[in-house]
Design a protein around this motif. Structure first.
Motif, PDB file in Angstrom:
ATOM      1  N   GLU A  57      45.771  39.013   4.794  1.00 40.67           N
ATOM      2  CA  GLU A  57      45.070  38.285   5.853  1.00 40.67           C
ATOM      3  C   GLU A  57      45.793  36.973   6.134  1.00 40.67           C
ATOM      4  O   GLU A  57      46.196  36.267   5.218  1.00 40.67           O
ATOM      5  CB  GLU A  57      43.624  37.997   5.452  1.00 40.67           C
ATOM      6  N   ARG A  58      45.943  36.665   7.396  1.00 43.27           N
ATOM      7  CA  ARG A  58      46.676  35.460   7.796  1.00 43.27           C
ATOM      8  C   ARG A  58      45.766  34.261   8.014  1.00 43.27           C
ATOM      9  O   ARG A  58      46.140  33.137   7.724  1.00 43.27           O
ATOM     10  CB  ARG A  58      47.455  35.742   9.074  1.00 43.27           C
ATOM     11  N   LYS A  59      44.606  34.487   8.575  1.00 40.10           N
ATOM     12  CA  LYS A  59      43.721  33.385   8.934  1.00 40.10           C
ATOM     13  C   LYS A  59      42.748  33.100   7.800  1.00 40.10           C
ATOM     14  O   LYS A  59      41.591  33.499   7.842  1.00 40.10           O
ATOM     15  CB  LYS A  59      42.988  33.702  10.225  1.00 40.10           C
ATOM     16  N   VAL A  60      43.248  32.396   6.806  1.00 37.32           N
ATOM     17  CA  VAL A  60      42.452  32.038   5.640  1.00 37.32           C
ATOM     18  C   VAL A  60      42.509  30.521   5.501  1.00 37.32           C
ATOM     19  O   VAL A  60      43.580  29.917   5.591  1.00 37.32           O
ATOM     20  CB  VAL A  60      43.011  32.711   4.361  1.00 37.32           C
ATOM     21  N   GLU A  61      41.358  29.907   5.317  1.00 43.46           N
ATOM     22  CA  GLU A  61      41.324  28.445   5.214  1.00 43.46           C
ATOM     23  C   GLU A  61      41.876  27.955   3.882  1.00 43.46           C
ATOM     24  O   GLU A  61      42.649  27.016   3.835  1.00 43.46           O
ATOM     25  CB  GLU A  61      39.897  27.952   5.402  1.00 43.46           C
ATOM     26  N   ASN A  62      41.476  28.600   2.802  1.00 43.57           N
ATOM     27  CA  ASN A  62      41.885  28.165   1.470  1.00 43.57           C
ATOM     28  C   ASN A  62      42.527  29.354   0.756  1.00 43.57           C
ATOM     29  O   ASN A  62      41.828  30.221   0.236  1.00 43.57           O
ATOM     30  CB  ASN A  62      40.671  27.648   0.700  1.00 43.57           C
ATOM     31  N   TYR A  63      43.840  29.378   0.735  1.00 46.10           N
ATOM     32  CA  TYR A  63      44.541  30.523   0.142  1.00 46.10           C
ATOM     33  C   TYR A  63      44.259  30.665  -1.349  1.00 46.10           C
ATOM     34  O   TYR A  63      44.127  31.773  -1.854  1.00 46.10           O
ATOM     35  CB  TYR A  63      46.054  30.404   0.373  1.00 46.10           C
ATOM     36  N   SER A  64      44.162  29.563  -2.031  1.00 42.17           N
ATOM     37  CA  SER A  64      43.920  29.627  -3.468  1.00 42.17           C
ATOM     38  C   SER A  64      42.581  30.299  -3.776  1.00 42.17           C
ATOM     39  O   SER A  64      42.503  31.196  -4.621  1.00 42.17           O
ATOM     40  CB  SER A  64      43.955  28.217  -4.049  1.00 42.17           C
ATOM     41  N   ALA A  65      41.547  29.896  -3.087  1.00 41.15           N
ATOM     42  CA  ALA A  65      40.231  30.495  -3.304  1.00 41.15           C
ATOM     43  C   ALA A  65      40.214  31.951  -2.854  1.00 41.15           C
ATOM     44  O   ALA A  65      39.591  32.807  -3.499  1.00 41.15           O
ATOM     45  CB  ALA A  65      39.162  29.701  -2.550  1.00 41.15           C
ATOM     46  N   HIS A  66      40.911  32.236  -1.767  1.00 48.18           N
ATOM     47  CA  HIS A  66      40.972  33.611  -1.255  1.00 48.18           C
ATOM     48  C   HIS A  66      41.654  34.534  -2.266  1.00 48.18           C
ATOM     49  O   HIS A  66      41.155  35.616  -2.568  1.00 48.18           O
ATOM     50  CB  HIS A  66      41.726  33.616   0.074  1.00 48.18           C
ATOM     51  N   GLU A  72      39.571  38.576  -8.587  1.00 52.33           N
ATOM     52  CA  GLU A  72      38.304  38.907  -9.246  1.00 52.33           C
ATOM     53  C   GLU A  72      37.814  40.291  -8.834  1.00 52.33           C
ATOM     54  O   GLU A  72      37.311  41.046  -9.668  1.00 52.33           O
ATOM     55  CB  GLU A  72      37.255  37.847  -8.922  1.00 52.33           C
ATOM     56  N   ASP A  73      37.972  40.622  -7.553  1.00 55.60           N
ATOM     57  CA  ASP A  73      37.581  41.957  -7.091  1.00 55.60           C
ATOM     58  C   ASP A  73      38.464  43.038  -7.710  1.00 55.60           C
ATOM     59  O   ASP A  73      37.983  44.124  -8.038  1.00 55.60           O
ATOM     60  CB  ASP A  73      37.636  42.043  -5.572  1.00 55.60           C
ATOM     61  N   LEU A  74      39.745  42.744  -7.855  1.00 60.08           N
ATOM     62  CA  LEU A  74      40.648  43.683  -8.526  1.00 60.08           C
ATOM     63  C   LEU A  74      40.177  43.938  -9.944  1.00 60.08           C
ATOM     64  O   LEU A  74      40.088  45.090 -10.384  1.00 60.08           O
ATOM     65  CB  LEU A  74      42.084  43.148  -8.535  1.00 60.08           C
ATOM     66  N   GLU A  75      39.848  42.879 -10.659  1.00 63.65           N
ATOM     67  CA  GLU A  75      39.396  43.025 -12.046  1.00 63.65           C
ATOM     68  C   GLU A  75      38.100  43.831 -12.124  1.00 63.65           C
ATOM     69  O   GLU A  75      37.979  44.744 -12.939  1.00 63.65           O
ATOM     70  CB  GLU A  75      39.190  41.644 -12.664  1.00 63.65           C
ATOM     71  N   LYS A  76      37.149  43.522 -11.243  1.00 62.23           N
ATOM     72  CA  LYS A  76      35.862  44.228 -11.241  1.00 62.23           C
ATOM     73  C   LYS A  76      36.061  45.710 -10.935  1.00 62.23           C
ATOM     74  O   LYS A  76      35.530  46.582 -11.641  1.00 62.23           O
ATOM     75  CB  LYS A  76      34.928  43.595 -10.218  1.00 62.23           C
ATOM     76  N   ASN A  77      36.838  46.010  -9.910  1.00 59.47           N
ATOM     77  CA  ASN A  77      37.070  47.406  -9.530  1.00 59.47           C
ATOM     78  C   ASN A  77      37.870  48.153 -10.588  1.00 59.47           C
ATOM     79  O   ASN A  77      37.616  49.329 -10.844  1.00 59.47           O
ATOM     80  CB  ASN A  77      37.789  47.485  -8.184  1.00 59.47           C
TER      81      ASN A  77
END
Length: 88
Positions: A57-66, A72-77
């Motif tokens: 995704e290109r339009k992200v306000e905070n890349y670090s949080a994104h 985290e989703d990778l770990e959960k899945n």
């Protein structure tokens, strides 16, 4: 800050290892029903596709949080998929 390239590699390696584990299970259990194992592979591929779309995704306000949320989703899945592999 998480590196985009490293995050993509992590996604690829983690989900690739899960798929490899399923294939090994299929080889060692040729007489078993493959429906459940094929569903795990499909889930892993869908997870891979979804996470890669989010990483790119290109339009992200905070890349670090994104990137942290994607990791985290990778770990959960991955944990869910590993539990499914272990239950085969």
């Amino acid at each position: 800050m998480a590196n985009k390239r490293d995050l993509k590699k992590d996604i690829n390696y983690v989900l690739g290892d899960i798929i490899e584990a399923v294939y090994l299970w299929q080889v060692h259990n040729p007489e078993a029903d493959k429906k459940a194992s094929e569903e795990i592979i499909t889930d892993a591929i869908n997870t891979f596709d979804n996470l890669m779309v989010r990483v790119n995704e290109r339009k992200v306000e905070n890349y670090s949080a994104h990137f942290k949320a994607v990791r985290e989703d990778l770990e959960k899945n991955a944990i869910e998929l590993i539990e499914k592999v272990n239950s085969l």
